[in-house]
Design a protein around this motif. Structure first.
Motif, PDB file in Angstrom:
ATOM      1  N   CYS A  14      -2.169   6.322   5.051  1.00 37.12           N
ATOM      2  CA  CYS A  14      -3.647   5.910   4.343  1.00 37.12           C
ATOM      3  C   CYS A  14      -4.625   6.880   5.161  1.00 37.12           C
ATOM      4  CB  CYS A  14      -3.966   4.455   4.895  1.00 37.12           C
ATOM      5  SG  CYS A  14      -3.007   3.245   3.626  1.00 37.12           S
ATOM      6  N   ARG A  18      -6.895   9.393   3.277  1.00 36.90           N
ATOM      7  CA  ARG A  18      -8.299   9.264   3.322  1.00 36.90           C
ATOM      8  C   ARG A  18      -9.061  10.787   3.639  1.00 36.90           C
ATOM      9  NH1 ARG A  18      -8.068   3.825   5.952  1.00 36.90           N
ATOM     10  NH2 ARG A  18      -8.440   2.303   4.020  1.00 36.90           N
ATOM     11  N   GLU A  34      -4.941   4.636  -2.913  1.00 35.05           N
ATOM     12  CA  GLU A  34      -4.835   3.295  -3.520  1.00 35.05           C
ATOM     13  C   GLU A  34      -3.589   2.488  -3.267  1.00 35.05           C
ATOM     14  OE1 GLU A  34      -6.719   3.838  -7.263  1.00 35.05           O
ATOM     15  OE2 GLU A  34      -8.659   3.714  -6.615  1.00 35.05           O
ATOM     16  N   THR A  37      -2.548   2.073   0.144  1.00 38.00           N
ATOM     17  CA  THR A  37      -3.367   0.931   0.940  1.00 38.00           C
ATOM     18  C   THR A  37      -2.990  -0.384   0.311  1.00 38.00           C
ATOM     19  OG1 THR A  37      -5.309   2.373   1.081  1.00 38.00           O
ATOM     20  CG2 THR A  37      -6.051  -0.128   1.125  1.00 38.00           C
ATOM     21  N   ARG A  38      -2.760  -0.745  -0.649  1.00 41.07           N
ATOM     22  CA  ARG A  38      -2.276  -1.663  -1.482  1.00 41.07           C
ATOM     23  C   ARG A  38      -0.721  -2.195  -0.730  1.00 41.07           C
ATOM     24  NH1 ARG A  38      -2.392  -0.021  -6.500  1.00 41.07           N
ATOM     25  NH2 ARG A  38      -4.609  -0.309  -6.627  1.00 41.07           N
ATOM     26  N   TRP A  41      -1.284  -3.419   2.818  1.00 40.29           N
ATOM     27  CA  TRP A  41      -1.694  -4.759   2.790  1.00 40.29           C
ATOM     28  C   TRP A  41      -0.999  -5.612   2.411  1.00 40.29           C
ATOM     29  CZ3 TRP A  41      -5.750  -6.995   5.226  1.00 40.29           C
ATOM     30  CH2 TRP A  41      -6.618  -6.052   5.521  1.00 40.29           C
ATOM     31  N   VAL A  56      -9.148  -2.774   0.329  1.00 38.20           N
ATOM     32  CA  VAL A  56      -9.393  -1.470  -0.143  1.00 38.20           C
ATOM     33  C   VAL A  56     -10.612  -1.148   0.382  1.00 38.20           C
ATOM     34  CG1 VAL A  56      -9.625   0.274  -2.339  1.00 38.20           C
ATOM     35  CG2 VAL A  56      -7.903  -1.870  -2.130  1.00 38.20           C
TER      36      VAL A  56
END
Length: 58
Positions: A14, A18, A34, A37-38, A41, A56
């Motif tokens: 991530c 970024r 995205e 990150t999903r 999590w 997010v």
């Protein structure tokens, strides 16, 4: 909950995405960020999700 080494790998991924996005990444880089990150999590301990309102970054 995922193994700590997997979570660490996802966080590092991530962070890398970024940085790429911030330095002018394309739509594919944004999509990868995205998705990663999903994924991170969905495997995070529940204590992480209780402390944050949104997984997010905006």
């Amino acid at each position: 909950m995922a193994h700590p080494s997997l979570l660490r790998e996802l966080v590092e991924r991530c962070e890398t995405l970024r940085r790429r996005t911030a330095s002018g990444g394309n739509a594919e880089t944004v999509r990868q960020l995205e998705d990663t990150t999903r994924c991170a999590w969905s495997r995070a301990p529940t204590s992480w999700t209780r402390r944050c309102s949104s997984p997010v970054a905006s």
